[in-house]
Every structure is written in structure tokens, then in C-alpha cells.
Scaffold this motif. Structure first.
Motif, PDB file in Angstrom:
ATOM      1  N   SER A 131       0.829  -1.204   0.000  1.00 52.72           N
ATOM      2  CA  SER A 131       0.000   0.000   0.000  1.00 52.72           C
ATOM      3  C   SER A 131       0.865   1.256   0.000  1.00 52.72           C
ATOM      4  CB  SER A 131      -0.922  -0.003   1.228  1.00 52.72           C
ATOM      5  OG  SER A 131      -1.825  -1.095   1.181  1.00 52.72           O
ATOM      6  N   THR A 138      -3.722   3.295   5.452  1.00 51.67           N
ATOM      7  CA  THR A 138      -2.493   2.495   5.472  1.00 51.67           C
ATOM      8  C   THR A 138      -1.767   2.652   6.807  1.00 51.67           C
ATOM      9  OG1 THR A 138      -2.224   2.616   3.072  1.00 51.67           O
ATOM     10  CG2 THR A 138      -0.250   2.129   4.363  1.00 51.67           C
ATOM     11  N   PHE A 165      -5.248  -2.655   1.514  1.00 54.76           N
ATOM     12  CA  PHE A 165      -4.439  -2.913   0.322  1.00 54.76           C
ATOM     13  C   PHE A 165      -5.325  -2.917  -0.922  1.00 54.76           C
ATOM     14  CE2 PHE A 165      -1.475  -6.362  -1.727  1.00 54.76           C
ATOM     15  CZ  PHE A 165      -1.111  -5.469  -2.720  1.00 54.76           C
TER      16      PHE A 165
END
Length: 383
Positions: free
Chosen positions: A254, A292, A327
Motif C-alpha cells: 500500500s 495504510t 491494500f
């Protein structure tokens, strides 16, 4: 001996440089040939990547869970198929032996696994036992000082190339998961062992999965991992740690996608200005980065709890579930930011987009992770 913070930091930098300068230039070749160049495998051996979590006394690096997560995060920045080869080996492919194996088994196998001369795999899933991992058909019967295994596993990462496999089989059908499943360490050269059909997958090119078949496969009694009948408990332990590693890889992927998207947004000019000037693009980048970072904190928290000796089953499931979903969302937004270029196979974001999808399925679907988390919450509420 656990690596110091300074040593982990140095390894993080080393792996980052290795990924960017040596692996990434071959990412497209891996994708096209569905094969990892042997020199990259050899380089991984030189760097000790196959021994990340194997104790130093057996030739490994001996990183704790936090240190390993840091390294896997960096590896996640490159081709996911390449990372899968390494992480399946250092994670679920060797964790059971490290945590639960006898001294004899450790001395016999771990040095060659740490060097990468022996590749490990983990065999739990079957056609009738995916999310319902207790519904195993593979059987093991005692015959003197040996066990005889019969059955078939599927979707086994590293299956076609593995030298040693942690295999779960029913040893007492009446007891089932509560004392009737046992873990075995099986060598590929044991009589009765064979590799079945290889899988053709949506993504993870260069990472091979297949069926593995046991037809009166003879396994020495000494190759039982842990206690007879306690294999399901062992599987939960192994998978818990594996889920933290998978989450760390998802975080790294990510982060790489965010960097590529930001760079592209600054370079791509439409209507006389970079698309980065558009609030719609900025908000996508903000969401990608925020989620993330949240996934990273969940991952490192689970890793820390494991290193403190706690089970952290709930926390590992939360990390795997959330990081894999982040992700997938980040990959989707990255394709959108890149527009038509994001849909072109030669561009990395298209590869990451396909590779992301499996992370919500393997090592326990995210639906199973939610069940695990909910059960822990409800059990805690009953106390």
C-alpha cells in the motif's frame, strides 16, 4: 538473541535498497515469465531472508515478530509473487517447527531452511476444508514407529518446490479438532508423497501453488510437530503469526502504491495543470495514506503482543483483515488515479491490483477473521 532496534533499522534500509535496486527491475520479467530469476533467489539466501524468523543457533537471523514485520513491509513494496516465496517459507512454512518442533527436528531441518537450501510450505487446506479447517479428510494412522498418511491438500503455496511441508492430518476422527488432529513434518522424498496439479492464478505470478498428495505416505514418528492430537491448536498458533506477516506485506504494498500515485499525480497534466491540484485526487491520497497508517499500527500492535508472549489471536485477525482490505482499496484508488495507464499490464499498479485480491482470501478469509474477532469480543464480555 533478539536483534536490537538499530540492527532492525539497518536491515530495513538494506532490504529497501535491495527491493528497489535489484528486485524491482525484474518485476515485469517475473510477471511475463511466471518465474523468479534464480539470481534473485540466491541473493535472498545471501541476505538471510529465508532465515528471518529462525533462531541464530540454527543459522537464522532470529528476528522477533516486530522485526520480521518491518522486513516484510519492505519486501511488500515489490513483486508480491517474489515476496510470497520468501514469506510462505519464513512464516507458516517454518513457524510450527521453530515454535513446537522437538530439538531433534530443529537440529535436522532448521539450518538448511535458514540458508534456503530447504524450502518450506504449510499444508492445511483441502477441497472440503478451507474456511472450515476442522473438516479434514487427510488421515494419519500409526504403524509401529511410523505414521501412514493418505489424502490430498490443495492451494499449497510453494507446493511444487517445497522440500519440507508442515502437514495436518486427522489421527482420531472421534475427537476431531479437540485432540484428534496432528501436525507432521513431511519431506518431499518420503515414499507416497507427490505433487499434484499446479494452479493457474489471477495474480502472484512466480509464486507456485499446487495440490500435494499422500498415498500411503510413510512419515517417521519423530516427525510429529508438537503433541499428537494437538495439531489444530498448533495451526492456530502458526496462522496467527502468519497473519501478522501478511498484514505487514499488505502495508508495504500500500505504501508503494501511494508513492507511485502521488508521483504520477504530480507529473500528469490535464486541463493545463497537474491532476494533483484537483481536490478529488488529494482526498483519495489522504484516505489511502490514513488507512495504510492505521493498518500499520494494527499490525505492529499484534506483533508486539506476540513478542510479549501473548496469544494475540484477535489482534492478528484484526490486522490481517484490515490491512488486506486497505491494500485492496488503495490498489483500486491507485488504478483510478493512473487512469488508463493504471489498466495497462506493463504498469506496476495493474499488477498490484491483481495481487491484492488474494490477501482477503488466503490464510483465513476475512469473513473468518471477523468471526474470530467477534468471538473474542463476546467471550470478553461474558467475563
Amino acid at each position: 538473541m533478539v536483534a536490537t532496534a538499530s540492527e532492525v533499522s539497518q536491515m530495513k534500509t538494506m532490504i529497501r535498497n535491495f527491493v528497489e535496486n535489484e528486485v524491482e527491475p525484474y518485476a515485469q520479467q517475473i510477471e511475463e515469465e511466471d518465474k523468479i530469476p534464480q539470481h534473485l533467489v540466491e541473493k535472498a539466501k545471501e541476505l538471510g531472508l529465508f532465515g528471518l524468523s529462525i533462531p541464530e543457533e540454527y543459522g537464522g537471523i532470529g528476528l522477533d515478530t516486530c522485526g520480521k514485520a518491518v522486513v516484510l513491509e519492505q519486501l511488500g513494496r515489490t513483486h508480491n509473487g517474489y515476496v510470497s516465496l520468501i514469506s510462505a517459507h519464513t512464516g507458516i512454512g517454518s513457524t510450527g517447527l521453530v515454535r513446537l518442533g522437538s530439538d531433534h527436528l530443529k537440529q535436522k531441518y532448521l539450518p538448511d531452511m535458514a540458508s534456503g537450501n530447504l524450502i518450506g510450505a504449510f499444508a492445511l487446506s483441502e477441497p472440503g476444508a478451507g474456511s472450515d479447517a476442522t473438516n479434514l479428510s487427510t488421515r494419519a494412522e500409526k504403524a509401529g514407529d511410523k505414521w501412514i498418511l493418505n489424502g490430498m491438500k490443495h492451494f499449497i503455496t510453494n507446493g511444487p518446490i517445497a522440500d519440507v511441508i508442515t502437514v495436518f492430518a486427522v489421527t482420531d476422527k472421534e475427537k476431531g479438532a479437540k485432540g484428534g488432529i496432528t501436525a507432521f513434518l513431511v519431506e518431499k522424498d518420503f515414499p507416497g508423497f507427490s505433487v499434484g496439479a499446479e494452479d493457474k492464478k489471477m495474480g502472484l505470478r512466480g509464486s507456485y501453488t499446487s495440490q500435494i498428495i499422500f498415498e500411503d505416505c510413510v512419515v517417521p514418528e519423530e516427525n510429529v510437530i508438537g503433541e499428537v492430537g494437538m495439531g489444530y491448536v498448533s495451526a492456530l498458533t502458526i496462522l496467527g503469526e502468519g497473519r501478522v506477516g501478511l498484514a505487514a506485506r499488505a502495508v508495504g504494498s500500500s505504501e508503494k502504491l501511494i508513492e507511485m500515485s502521488a508521483e504520477y499525480a504530480l507529473e500528469r497534466v490535464q486541463f493545463g495543470k497537474p491532476i494533483a491540484d484537483n481536490q478529488g485526487i488529494q482526498w483519495m491520497l489522504a484516505d489511502m495514506a490514513t488507512e495504510t497508517e492505521a493498518a500499520k499500527q494494527l499490525t505492529m500492535n499484534a506483533a508486539r503482543l506476540i513478542d510479549e508472549g501473548k496469544k494475540a489471536i484477535k489482534e492478528a485477525s484484526m490486522a490481517k483483515m484490515y490491512a488486506s482490505e486497505v491494500f485492496n482499496k488503495v490498489a483500486d484508488k491507485a488504478v483510478q488515479i493512473h487512469g488508463g495507464m493504471g489498466y495497462i499490464a506493463e504498469y506496476p499498479v495493474e499488477r498490484f491490483y491483481r495481487d491484492a485480491r488474494i490477501t482477503k482470501i488466503y490464510e483465513g478469509t476475512n469473513e473468518i477473521q471477523r468471526i474470530i474477532v467477534a468471538k473474542h469480543i463476546l467471550n470478553e464480555a461474558k467475563k
